[in-house]
Enzyme design. Structure first.
Site, PDB file in Angstrom:
ATOM      1  N   GLY A 210       0.817  -1.213   0.000  1.00 21.42           N
ATOM      2  CA  GLY A 210       0.000   0.000   0.000  1.00 21.42           C
ATOM      3  C   GLY A 210       0.841   1.249   0.000  1.00 21.42           C
ATOM      4  O   GLY A 210       2.042   1.199  -0.280  1.00 21.42           O
ATOM      5  N   ASN A 211       0.221   2.373   0.280  1.00 18.88           N
ATOM      6  CA  ASN A 211       0.959   3.637   0.344  1.00 18.88           C
ATOM      7  C   ASN A 211       0.381   4.501   1.456  1.00 18.88           C
ATOM      8  O   ASN A 211      -0.591   4.123   2.111  1.00 18.88           O
ATOM      9  CB  ASN A 211       0.927   4.346  -1.009  1.00 18.88           C
ATOM     10  CG  ASN A 211      -0.486   4.646  -1.458  1.00 18.88           C
ATOM     11  OD1 ASN A 211      -1.181   5.426  -0.831  1.00 18.88           O
ATOM     12  ND2 ASN A 211      -0.927   3.992  -2.525  1.00 18.88           N
TER      13      ASN A 211
END
Ligand code: C5P
Length: 400
Positions: A210-211
């Site tokens: 993810g980020n």
């Protein structure tokens, strides 16, 4: 701009234990820039003192049933004429019945008949009263006449029971007020799809790629579009943020899910704003079982495959596509290249490190046939306003 700023709001408070929450509502409306005139019914005055509202709104409070027949006889008329919105919160069963009947023997009744401002009701009462056919019919009557109704919600009631009857949270009432005030705005009749947050690409049932995107920018854009009268669908990756009141909310996890949601939502949309931080890659395989350290002992490797470019691959004639470019280097060059490659009308470029997860952002708006607009450092809601105002102009240009 927030449609509450400078709005003239009459807050009618009726008799019920939730009247104390109306003080918080009055305060939040004032903090948002509204001019708030409070009217207490006789029942409300038994629960809460006018002084509370006077102190919060810095304006006189109307609680005298006979006020309209005394020296203030024109008071309700001018107040009614100047009002942009009449909110009744909490709206008791009695006040709802009185409004449905059009009784005018108290100040709130007089006002509601005199004003042409939209009416927003936030009912709160014991759940049996709310579920009673009389109350249901009175609410239906008011809805038929154009009133907006927010809540009530299910939960703990003052009687000790659990049920439907709790006043909606102040933030929800304020969201509904914003929507009503903004309904004739520059995006009235337009349908805007906004994506927000980061996608999560599962490695196994508990881990993902993810980020750091918080979703703040996308949620602010959705609110700004609602504030200008647009119908809004907000497609968001996992986030803790509350969806703005009035938006259709679609929660997704992966880029593939986001793409499906965007494809179906944009079928009839005028605008797509891709503020989401879509993961460019996903693990080639995702395990159904939690990966064990022992199975990875000889050095874990994750094989990645590319995700589809959601906005770049979406070709819909007439759809205005807006993108974001968060870069760490050569901002303008990279952003301009993405503008062309993805067929965007506008790209919002900003520094990735200085923006992601922050409350403010310094952005540059880039379009094909215009010099870039360099904006100052702004809170994301203010930046969202600037972007959405520009989108309104672009839609107008397309129309002309
Ligand atoms: O290429 P890059 O990821 O920097 O492009 C950013 C813009 O493209 C953003 O508007 C983002 O939401 C969108 N995007 C997309 N699909 C992807 C990756 C990014 O629509 N797979």
């Amino acid at each position: 701009m927030n449609p509450l700023t400078g709005a003239r709001i009459i807050l009618g408070v009726s008799g019920g234990i939730a009247a104390y929450k109306a003080a918080d509502l009055a305060s939040k409306l004032v903090q948002a820039g509204a001019v708030v005139d409070v009217v207490l019914t006789r029942g409300a005055a038994a629960f809460i003192r006018p002084l509370t509202f006077q102190a919060l709104t810095k304006r006189p409070v109307h609680d005298d049933v006979f006020e309209a027949w005394t020296e203030h006889s024109s008071g309700h008329v001018s107040l009614a004429a100047e009002a942009d919105l009449l909110i009744v919160a909490p709206a008791s069963a009695n006040t709802i019945a009185r409004l449905a009947l059009g009784l005018a023997d108290d100040f709130l009744g007089l006002l509601s008949l005199s004003t042409r401002a939209p009416l927003l009701l936030a009912p709160a009462m014991e759940h049996n009263m709310y579920l009673h056919a009389a109350t249901r019919e009175n609410i239906a009557t008011l809805r038929d006449r154009g009133a907006a109704v927010v809540g009530p919600e299910r939960g703990h009631l003052a009687s000790g029971a659990e049920g439907e009857g709790r006043l909606s949270p102040v933030t929800t009432i304020i969201g509904a007020a914003r929507q009503l005030l903004g309904r004739a705005g520059s995006l009235a009749g337009r349908y805007v799809v906004v994506t927000a947050g980061g996608t999560q690409e599962p490695l196994d049932p508990v881990r993902y790629l993810g980020n750091r995107s918080s979703g703040t920018m996308g949620f602010a854009l959705a609110q700004a579009a609602l504030d200008r009268g647009a119908a809004v669908t907000l497609v968001s990756g996992p986030t803790r943020l509350q969806s703005p009141v009035g938006a259709r909310f679609v929660s997704v996890q992966t880029a593939a899910e986001m793409q499906n949601a965007v494809l179906s939502a944009t079928e009839s949309a005028d605008v797509l704003i891709m503020a989401a931080a879509v993961s460019d890659f996903r693990p080639a395989t995702s395990s159904h079982q939690k990966l064990k350290k022992s199975s990875l002992s000889d050095g874990p490797t994750v094989q990645l495959v590319e995700n589809p470019d959601i906005v770049g691959s979406l070709i819909r004639p007439g759809l205005l596509k807006i993108g974001f470019a968060a870069e760490t280097d050569d901002l303008l060059i990279h952003a301009a290249a993405k503008l062309h490659a993805k067929g965007l009308a506008l790209i919002v470029a900003n520094d990735a490190v200085a923006t992601i997860g922050r409350d403010d952002s310094q952005a540059v708006l880039i379009e094909a046939d215009r010099p870039p607009t360099v904006l100052p450092l702004l809170h994301k809601p203010d930046l969202a306003s600037r972007i959405v105002d520009r989108i309104g102009e672009l839609l107008q240009e397309v129309r002309e």
